[in-house]
Design a protein around this motif. Structure first.
Motif, PDB file in Angstrom:
ATOM      1  N   CYS A  92       0.831  -1.203   0.000  1.00 43.34           N
ATOM      2  CA  CYS A  92       0.000   0.000   0.000  1.00 43.34           C
ATOM      3  C   CYS A  92       0.866   1.254   0.000  1.00 43.34           C
ATOM      4  O   CYS A  92       0.633   2.192  -0.775  1.00 43.34           O
ATOM      5  CB  CYS A  92      -0.931  -0.013   1.210  1.00 43.34           C
ATOM      6  SG  CYS A  92      -1.973   1.446   1.374  1.00 43.34           S
ATOM      7  N   ARG A 110       2.589   1.787  -3.376  1.00 44.86           N
ATOM      8  CA  ARG A 110       1.672   2.313  -4.400  1.00 44.86           C
ATOM      9  C   ARG A 110       1.425   3.804  -4.200  1.00 44.86           C
ATOM     10  O   ARG A 110       1.356   4.572  -5.169  1.00 44.86           O
ATOM     11  CB  ARG A 110       0.350   1.536  -4.377  1.00 44.86           C
ATOM     12  CG  ARG A 110       0.475   0.098  -4.874  1.00 44.86           C
ATOM     13  CD  ARG A 110      -0.878  -0.560  -5.068  1.00 44.86           C
ATOM     14  NE  ARG A 110      -1.642  -0.667  -3.829  1.00 44.86           N
ATOM     15  CZ  ARG A 110      -1.563  -1.690  -2.982  1.00 44.86           C
ATOM     16  NH1 ARG A 110      -0.721  -2.685  -3.222  1.00 44.86           N
ATOM     17  NH2 ARG A 110      -2.312  -1.722  -1.898  1.00 44.86           N
ATOM     18  N   LEU A 111       1.283   4.218  -2.948  1.00 47.42           N
ATOM     19  CA  LEU A 111       1.100   5.640  -2.671  1.00 47.42           C
ATOM     20  C   LEU A 111       2.344   6.429  -3.073  1.00 47.42           C
ATOM     21  O   LEU A 111       2.235   7.516  -3.653  1.00 47.42           O
ATOM     22  CB  LEU A 111       0.781   5.854  -1.187  1.00 47.42           C
ATOM     23  CG  LEU A 111      -0.637   5.484  -0.743  1.00 47.42           C
ATOM     24  CD1 LEU A 111      -0.719   5.368   0.769  1.00 47.42           C
ATOM     25  CD2 LEU A 111      -1.638   6.527  -1.248  1.00 47.42           C
ATOM     26  N   CYS A 112       3.513   5.890  -2.772  1.00 51.16           N
ATOM     27  CA  CYS A 112       4.760   6.578  -3.138  1.00 51.16           C
ATOM     28  C   CYS A 112       4.872   6.722  -4.655  1.00 51.16           C
ATOM     29  O   CYS A 112       5.479   7.685  -5.148  1.00 51.16           O
ATOM     30  CB  CYS A 112       5.969   5.817  -2.589  1.00 51.16           C
ATOM     31  SG  CYS A 112       6.205   6.020  -0.804  1.00 51.16           S
ATOM     32  N   MET A 117       2.611   7.581  -6.527  1.00 54.25           N
ATOM     33  CA  MET A 117       1.821   8.746  -6.922  1.00 54.25           C
ATOM     34  C   MET A 117       2.442  10.054  -6.428  1.00 54.25           C
ATOM     35  O   MET A 117       1.896  11.128  -6.654  1.00 54.25           O
ATOM     36  CB  MET A 117       0.383   8.625  -6.384  1.00 54.25           C
ATOM     37  CG  MET A 117      -0.440   7.516  -7.010  1.00 54.25           C
ATOM     38  SD  MET A 117      -2.181   7.574  -6.450  1.00 54.25           S
ATOM     39  CE  MET A 117      -2.097   6.548  -4.976  1.00 54.25           C
ATOM     40  N   LEU A 164      -4.488   4.546   5.106  1.00 55.70           N
ATOM     41  CA  LEU A 164      -3.627   4.637   3.927  1.00 55.70           C
ATOM     42  C   LEU A 164      -4.303   4.007   2.711  1.00 55.70           C
ATOM     43  O   LEU A 164      -4.226   4.540   1.592  1.00 55.70           O
ATOM     44  CB  LEU A 164      -2.293   3.939   4.202  1.00 55.70           C
ATOM     45  CG  LEU A 164      -1.362   4.620   5.210  1.00 55.70           C
ATOM     46  CD1 LEU A 164      -0.216   3.688   5.589  1.00 55.70           C
ATOM     47  CD2 LEU A 164      -0.823   5.940   4.670  1.00 55.70           C
ATOM     48  N   HIS A 165      -4.955   2.875   2.912  1.00 60.00           N
ATOM     49  CA  HIS A 165      -5.605   2.168   1.811  1.00 60.00           C
ATOM     50  C   HIS A 165      -6.765   2.993   1.247  1.00 60.00           C
ATOM     51  O   HIS A 165      -6.965   3.052   0.023  1.00 60.00           O
ATOM     52  CB  HIS A 165      -6.089   0.810   2.300  1.00 60.00           C
ATOM     53  CG  HIS A 165      -6.509  -0.121   1.206  1.00 60.00           C
ATOM     54  ND1 HIS A 165      -5.856  -0.207  -0.010  1.00 60.00           N
ATOM     55  CD2 HIS A 165      -7.529  -1.012   1.128  1.00 60.00           C
ATOM     56  CE1 HIS A 165      -6.443  -1.103  -0.776  1.00 60.00           C
ATOM     57  NE2 HIS A 165      -7.466  -1.597  -0.116  1.00 60.00           N
ATOM     58  N   GLU A 205      -5.482   5.784  -0.938  1.00 62.89           N
ATOM     59  CA  GLU A 205      -5.164   5.343  -2.300  1.00 62.89           C
ATOM     60  C   GLU A 205      -6.311   5.619  -3.269  1.00 62.89           C
ATOM     61  O   GLU A 205      -6.100   6.046  -4.408  1.00 62.89           O
ATOM     62  CB  GLU A 205      -4.915   3.835  -2.321  1.00 62.89           C
ATOM     63  CG  GLU A 205      -3.531   3.373  -2.010  1.00 62.89           C
ATOM     64  CD  GLU A 205      -3.414   1.896  -2.307  1.00 62.89           C
ATOM     65  OE1 GLU A 205      -3.138   1.545  -3.479  1.00 62.89           O
ATOM     66  OE2 GLU A 205      -3.596   1.080  -1.378  1.00 62.89           O
ATOM     67  N   GLY A 206      -7.526   5.325  -2.818  1.00 64.89           N
ATOM     68  CA  GLY A 206      -8.678   5.485  -3.694  1.00 64.89           C
ATOM     69  C   GLY A 206      -9.235   6.886  -3.727  1.00 64.89           C
ATOM     70  O   GLY A 206      -9.696   7.357  -4.778  1.00 64.89           O
ATOM     71  N   TYR A 230      -7.691   9.979  -2.873  1.00 56.31           N
ATOM     72  CA  TYR A 230      -6.847  11.089  -3.324  1.00 56.31           C
ATOM     73  C   TYR A 230      -6.978  11.376  -4.821  1.00 56.31           C
ATOM     74  O   TYR A 230      -7.139  12.541  -5.213  1.00 56.31           O
ATOM     75  CB  TYR A 230      -5.386  10.830  -2.955  1.00 56.31           C
ATOM     76  CG  TYR A 230      -4.460  11.931  -3.430  1.00 56.31           C
ATOM     77  CD1 TYR A 230      -4.382  13.142  -2.751  1.00 56.31           C
ATOM     78  CD2 TYR A 230      -3.679  11.752  -4.574  1.00 56.31           C
ATOM     79  CE1 TYR A 230      -3.548  14.160  -3.194  1.00 56.31           C
ATOM     80  CE2 TYR A 230      -2.840  12.764  -5.020  1.00 56.31           C
ATOM     81  CZ  TYR A 230      -2.772  13.961  -4.332  1.00 56.31           C
ATOM     82  OH  TYR A 230      -1.960  14.971  -4.775  1.00 56.31           O
ATOM     83  N   VAL A 245       0.263  11.038   3.560  1.00 56.40           N
ATOM     84  CA  VAL A 245       0.865   9.733   3.860  1.00 56.40           C
ATOM     85  C   VAL A 245       1.667   9.789   5.158  1.00 56.40           C
ATOM     86  O   VAL A 245       1.500   8.945   6.060  1.00 56.40           O
ATOM     87  CB  VAL A 245       1.763   9.263   2.697  1.00 56.40           C
ATOM     88  CG1 VAL A 245       2.480   7.964   3.066  1.00 56.40           C
ATOM     89  CG2 VAL A 245       0.940   9.069   1.421  1.00 56.40           C
TER      90      VAL A 245
END
Length: 288
Positions: free
Chosen positions: A101, A104-106, A108, A154-155, A158-159, A161, A176
């Motif tokens: 997770c 994946r955020l990093c 972006m 955090l999860h 992801e959706g 943001y 984050v």
């Protein structure tokens, strides 16, 4: 055969006559969850979260709550892995879920300096949060609950943001880092068993979380103004002054962190509250 229940939450308390008791949230199936007050239970006795118990006498009704005496309660032990009761026990997420997770955020993010801080801290925080509850009551009260609560935020980030309707200079890295550290102070407020420490009263988890993250950002030579905006998100994550927040959210990242914190906590409360049971944290009865 006595009916067996698994303990989902435990809160110790003391009556007006100085007699100890515990409030237990127990379940024998997904549809049958109960709140039970067990009188005369010493703080260091009785079941811990995740253990199986039974009662040698039928539970009594008192002021709308099920009650029992400590001597009538029997701790059976840990549920067998794969059993129906084992499936009801909340378990921490895996390292793969946590790190996946964050990675994946990093992907972006564009601020390399902040991404480096995030990546440097992700394994350290997993090992720490895996041991602690997110609270002693209300939500994510099991060992590792702090990990699951932080991961859920955090999860969801992801959706949410990528769908934010306005740009307004909003920076994902701030969200984050603020989420990763917003409850760090709870590792100082509580023991792994959920017992409060003196730092809960001396400092509080919000201050300790902000202080820790500020030190990490300073050591990484992050711009001071950028650091202040990230720290603001931590300080404001409770949203309202009456909820213990030192400040109210003043930037969109702080508002988003506050909403994600509330969604995760309230979703867990709904999940662990029985049908037609009153939840004081939600201010309503839960219907399932």
């Amino acid at each position: 055969m006595e009916k067996e229940y698994v303990v989902l939450a435990r809160q110790d308390a003391v009556a007006k006559n100085n007699s100890p008791y515990v409030n237990l949230k127990i379940a024998c199936s997904e549809k049958e969850m109960l709140q039970v007050c067990v009188f005369d239970t010493p703080k260091d006795k009785g079941p811990r979260i995740g253990q199986v118990i039974s009662f040698m006498r039928e539970l009594r009704d008192y002021q709308g709550k099920k009650t029992a005496n400590f001597m009538d309660m029997k701790v059976v032990g840990d549920p067998e892995e794969g059993s129906e009761l084992y499936k009801l026990v909340p378990h921490p997420i895996s390292r793969e879920e946590w790190e996946g997770c964050i990675d994946r955020l990093c992907g972006m993010c564009s601020d390399k300096a902040l991404v480096a801080v995030i990546q440097d801290q992700k394994a350290r925080l997993f090992d720490l949060y895996l041991k602690y509850p997110a609270a002693t009551a209300v939500h994510h009260t099991f060992p590792g609950g702090l990990l699951n609560h932080t991961y859920q935020m955090l999860h969801m980030l992801e959706g949410i943001y990528p769908t934010m309707p306005y740009d307004d200079g909003m920076k994902l890295e701030r969200c984050v880092l603020a989420i990763m550290f917003h409850d760090w102070g709870k590792t100082q407020e509580y023991t792994p068993d959920g017992e409060p420490t003196k730092y809960m009263y001396l400092l509080g988890h919000i201050y300790m979380s902000a202080q820790m993250l500020n030190g990490i950002l300073k050591a990484a030579n992050i711009d001071s103004e950028e650091s202040r905006l990230i720290i603001h998100c931590v300080l404001a994550h409770h949203g309202e002054l009456e909820y213990g927040s030192p400040v109210k959210p003043c930037i969109p990242e702080a508002q988003l962190v506050n909403y994600l914190d509330s969604i995760s906590a309230k979703a867990d409360i709904f999940h662990n509250t029985g049908s037609m049971e009153k939840s004081f944290a939600l201010g309503t009865h839960v219907v399932k």
